[in-house]
Design a protein around this motif. Structure first.
Motif: not given
Length: 201
Positions: A159-169
């Motif tokens: 909602p604040e930065y736009g398109s991105g990739l969610a990732m998990m460690l």
């Protein structure tokens, strides 16, 4: 001289809030919900219970990152954005964290400061027995986080930065860290060895 640790005083946290404003608002032009233009800072509810990491070079703040544990913080929209409960399962309530507000001063991006900051971040996760850490990043940072050991989840619309990739460690998954030759491997080994020494006393 580089020093990386958790912020220790309200004054240091204020420096962090102002650095966020400098980078996110003045440099990148992000529209941040909690921007305080009058004081030129970004302070959020997640800061109250988060671990705020600071990187000082020769006494000047040059980088920061924040982690929040599900057991201590209301993650708000992040829980659904990252599909945390679906991926982490029961660990979602006790052993999961999210990482946000990771940034380095522009003239130092590409230096070892980013890696050093994330190594301190990771070691804290080990110490606090966090099993899964969730983040999101812009496309140009995907390779950096994959090298650390983060795995892609899905493309998201923040909602604040736009398109991105969610990732998990998967924090304690040494097999995966070895497979990607993560710089976290050494920290994992040091942590396990230090625990073994404690148990043997």
């Amino acid at each position: 001289m580089l020093e990386i640790r958790l912020a220790q005083t309200p004054e240091e946290k204020e420096q962090v809030f102002k650095l966020r404003y400098q980078i996110y608002v003045e440099e990148l032009g992000y529209a941040q919900h909690y921007t305080n233009h009058q004081q030129q800072k970004i302070e959020e509810p997640l800061d109250k219970y988060g671990n705020i990491f600071v990187a000082f070079q020769n006494g000047k703040l040059v980088g920061t990152a924040r982690s929040n544990y599900t057991i201590k913080s209301d993650l708000g929209y992040y829980a659904e954005l990252y599909h945390i409960s679906k991926i982490a399962g029961e660990a979602h309530f006790f052993d999961t964290s999210i990482g946000t507000k990771f940034m380095i001063q522009k003239h130092l991006r590409g230096s070892r400061i980013a890696l050093s900051l994330m190594q301190a971040y990771y070691y804290q996760l080990l110490q606090d027995q966090i099993k899964f850490d969730f983040i999101d990043c812009e496309p140009h940072m995907i390779a950096f986080f994959q090298r650390l050991g983060y795995q892609p989840i899905d493309m998201i619309n923040h909602p604040e930065y736009g398109s991105g990739l969610a990732m998990m460690l998967d924090v304690f998954n040494l097999q995966h860290l070895e497979r990607v030759k993560s710089p976290f491997q050494r920290l994992y080994t040091n942590f396990v060895e230090s625990k073994e020494c404690q148990y043997s006393i």
